[in-house]
Design a protein around this motif. Structure first.
Motif, PDB file in Angstrom:
ATOM      1  N   PRO A  74     102.442  29.214 -83.097  1.00 53.94           N
ATOM      2  CA  PRO A  74     102.812  30.584 -82.743  1.00 53.94           C
ATOM      3  C   PRO A  74     102.813  31.532 -83.939  1.00 53.94           C
ATOM      4  O   PRO A  74     102.474  32.706 -83.789  1.00 53.94           O
ATOM      5  CB  PRO A  74     104.221  30.416 -82.158  1.00 53.94           C
ATOM      6  CG  PRO A  74     104.243  29.015 -81.634  1.00 53.94           C
ATOM      7  CD  PRO A  74     103.410  28.226 -82.590  1.00 53.94           C
TER       8      PRO A  74
ATOM      9  N   ALA B  31     104.090  44.373 -76.829  1.00 52.30           N
ATOM     10  CA  ALA B  31     104.461  43.213 -77.646  1.00 52.30           C
ATOM     11  C   ALA B  31     105.973  43.118 -77.812  1.00 52.30           C
ATOM     12  O   ALA B  31     106.568  42.045 -77.674  1.00 52.30           O
ATOM     13  CB  ALA B  31     103.774  43.303 -79.009  1.00 52.30           C
ATOM     14  N   GLY B  32     106.611  44.249 -78.107  1.00 53.59           N
ATOM     15  CA  GLY B  32     108.064  44.240 -78.304  1.00 53.59           C
ATOM     16  C   GLY B  32     108.819  43.867 -77.040  1.00 53.59           C
ATOM     17  O   GLY B  32     109.771  43.078 -77.075  1.00 53.59           O
TER      18      GLY B  32
ATOM     19  N   GLY C   4     110.970  37.368 -73.344  1.00 55.06           N
ATOM     20  CA  GLY C   4     110.816  35.937 -73.582  1.00 55.06           C
ATOM     21  C   GLY C   4     112.029  35.312 -74.241  1.00 55.06           C
ATOM     22  O   GLY C   4     112.545  34.284 -73.795  1.00 55.06           O
ATOM     23  N   LEU C   5     112.517  35.944 -75.309  1.00 52.44           N
ATOM     24  CA  LEU C   5     113.660  35.386 -76.032  1.00 52.44           C
ATOM     25  C   LEU C   5     114.973  35.614 -75.288  1.00 52.44           C
ATOM     26  O   LEU C   5     115.859  34.758 -75.294  1.00 52.44           O
ATOM     27  CB  LEU C   5     113.739  36.001 -77.431  1.00 52.44           C
ATOM     28  CG  LEU C   5     112.576  35.684 -78.379  1.00 52.44           C
ATOM     29  CD1 LEU C   5     112.796  36.338 -79.731  1.00 52.44           C
ATOM     30  CD2 LEU C   5     112.409  34.178 -78.546  1.00 52.44           C
TER      31      LEU C   5
ATOM     32  N   ARG D 170     102.154  48.193 -79.084  1.00 53.81           N
ATOM     33  CA  ARG D 170     103.365  47.708 -79.760  1.00 53.81           C
ATOM     34  C   ARG D 170     104.534  47.609 -78.788  1.00 53.81           C
ATOM     35  O   ARG D 170     105.375  46.710 -78.904  1.00 53.81           O
ATOM     36  CB  ARG D 170     103.711  48.648 -80.916  1.00 53.81           C
ATOM     37  CG  ARG D 170     102.707  48.571 -82.059  1.00 53.81           C
ATOM     38  CD  ARG D 170     102.915  49.680 -83.060  1.00 53.81           C
ATOM     39  NE  ARG D 170     101.900  49.633 -84.109  1.00 53.81           N
ATOM     40  CZ  ARG D 170     101.659  50.627 -84.950  1.00 53.81           C
ATOM     41  NH1 ARG D 170     102.365  51.738 -84.876  1.00 53.81           N
ATOM     42  NH2 ARG D 170     100.718  50.500 -85.867  1.00 53.81           N
TER      43      ARG D 170
ATOM     44  N   ALA E 295     107.632  37.178 -69.340  1.00 54.20           N
ATOM     45  CA  ALA E 295     107.195  38.051 -70.437  1.00 54.20           C
ATOM     46  C   ALA E 295     105.855  38.708 -70.143  1.00 54.20           C
ATOM     47  O   ALA E 295     105.551  39.769 -70.688  1.00 54.20           O
ATOM     48  CB  ALA E 295     107.112  37.253 -71.733  1.00 54.20           C
TER      49      ALA E 295
ATOM     50  N   LEU F 139     100.704  34.972 -84.087  1.00 49.78           N
ATOM     51  CA  LEU F 139     101.309  36.275 -84.324  1.00 49.78           C
ATOM     52  C   LEU F 139     100.691  36.968 -85.537  1.00 49.78           C
ATOM     53  O   LEU F 139     100.527  38.188 -85.548  1.00 49.78           O
ATOM     54  CB  LEU F 139     102.818  36.116 -84.528  1.00 49.78           C
ATOM     55  CG  LEU F 139     103.625  35.741 -83.281  1.00 49.78           C
ATOM     56  CD1 LEU F 139     105.085  35.506 -83.649  1.00 49.78           C
ATOM     57  CD2 LEU F 139     103.511  36.809 -82.209  1.00 49.78           C
TER      58      LEU F 139
ATOM     59  N   ALA G  26     107.655  42.112 -74.527  1.00 49.84           N
ATOM     60  CA  ALA G  26     107.396  40.696 -74.238  1.00 49.84           C
ATOM     61  C   ALA G  26     108.309  39.793 -75.053  1.00 49.84           C
ATOM     62  O   ALA G  26     108.822  38.784 -74.553  1.00 49.84           O
ATOM     63  CB  ALA G  26     105.927  40.372 -74.516  1.00 49.84           C
ATOM     64  N   VAL G  27     108.529  40.148 -76.309  1.00 48.81           N
ATOM     65  CA  VAL G  27     109.423  39.363 -77.160  1.00 48.81           C
ATOM     66  C   VAL G  27     110.852  39.413 -76.621  1.00 48.81           C
ATOM     67  O   VAL G  27     111.548  38.386 -76.542  1.00 48.81           O
ATOM     68  CB  VAL G  27     109.380  39.891 -78.612  1.00 48.81           C
ATOM     69  CG1 VAL G  27     110.490  39.252 -79.447  1.00 48.81           C
ATOM     70  CG2 VAL G  27     108.022  39.602 -79.239  1.00 48.81           C
ATOM     71  N   VAL G  28     111.297  40.615 -76.232  1.00 48.33           N
ATOM     72  CA  VAL G  28     112.661  40.771 -75.707  1.00 48.33           C
ATOM     73  C   VAL G  28     112.844  39.958 -74.431  1.00 48.33           C
ATOM     74  O   VAL G  28     113.848  39.252 -74.259  1.00 48.33           O
ATOM     75  CB  VAL G  28     112.974  42.260 -75.455  1.00 48.33           C
ATOM     76  CG1 VAL G  28     114.289  42.416 -74.706  1.00 48.33           C
ATOM     77  CG2 VAL G  28     113.026  43.021 -76.771  1.00 48.33           C
TER      78      VAL G  28
END
Length: 248
Positions: A178, A198-199, A205-206, A195, A221, A182, A201-203
């Motif tokens: 990963p 991407a941001g 997913g995590l 952006r 995500a 990235l 998706a991170v929020v």
């Protein structure tokens, strides 16, 4: 003599880069990313897959992010179908790469089914960075060949050496794939919308990782793209509906 050497080195359409420069860049990407196949081999074997199953994934699937997503979900105790679904959705992006590369490379029909196996993030990035078709074809072929051979070789070595390493989680090798993905993706996020996707998706997913079964946060995500595009459409709609100052 020097002029003949330079001419032989370029051998490209007008505005193209020298062949040697394309090969150097392609090999750099192929070697750098290919070495992370060792991390996948170790992680896959640590998740319970056999050496042959691990090698089959690299030989047949050959898309690093999807492979890591699959074995990561399995290692976390996720349902095999959910894990496979998450890996599938991550791999769908390669189909969109293929649409662009089919026009750029214009390969013969007999070659396309074999070239499709190499349509991944790295080959797409190197090919699209070139300024002419010859350079794109060289970049695609060199990146694909070097990465495919090295990725599968290091996958085998990683799977065989997993027992000697011991606890793979202690080494953090599952983060290598990963991290490489990235690092390749980050420079491609040039617009605000990209952006934002991407941001978000991170929020998603995590944030959902502690509350949803393994593999499901990856699927959720994927909603980041339509949500961000919907918000962008509404913003543009409001901007277009505002009267200009001279019209008030």
């Amino acid at each position: 003599m020097a002029e003949q050497t330079a001419l032989a080195d370029v051998r490209a359409d007008d505005g193209g880069r020298p062949d040697a420069a394309v090969v150097r860049d392609a090999l750099g990407v192929g070697v750098a990313v290919g070495l992370s196949g060792f991390a996948f081999g170790v992680t896959s074997a640590g998740s319970g897959l056999t050496v042959w199953q691990t090698c089959a994934l690299s030989l047949l699937v050959f898309t690093g992010a999807s492979q890591f997503a699959l074995v990561g979900a399995l290692a976390a105790g996720g349902n095999p179908l959910t894990a496979a679904a998450g890996a599938f959705f991550l791999g769908v992006r390669n189909a969109f790469y293929g649409l662009r590369l089919s026009q750029l490379l214009a390969l013969p029909r007999a070659v396309r089914p074999f070239a499709a196996q190499w349509v991944i993030d790295e080959t797409s990035a190197v090919s699209l960075a070139q300024r002419d078709r010859r350079g794109a074809r060289i970049g695609f072929a060199v990146t694909g060949l070097s990465l495919y051979v090295l990725w599968n070789l290091t996958t085998l070595l990683g799977a065989l050496g997993a027992e000697a390493i011991g606890d793979t989680n202690a080494w953090g090798l599952d983060a290598a794939g990963p991290a490489v993905f990235l690092a390749l993706l980050a420079p491609m996020l040039k617009t605000v919308t990209e952006r934002a996707v991407a941001g978000l998706a991170v929020v998603l997913g995590l944030g959902l990782l502690p509350v949803l079964p393994a593999g499901v946060p990856v699927l959720v995500a994927a909603l980041a793209a339509p949500l961000a595009l919907w918000a962008e459409g509404r913003r543009k709609g409001r901007t277009a509906g505002r009267p200009e100052e001279g019209e008030r």
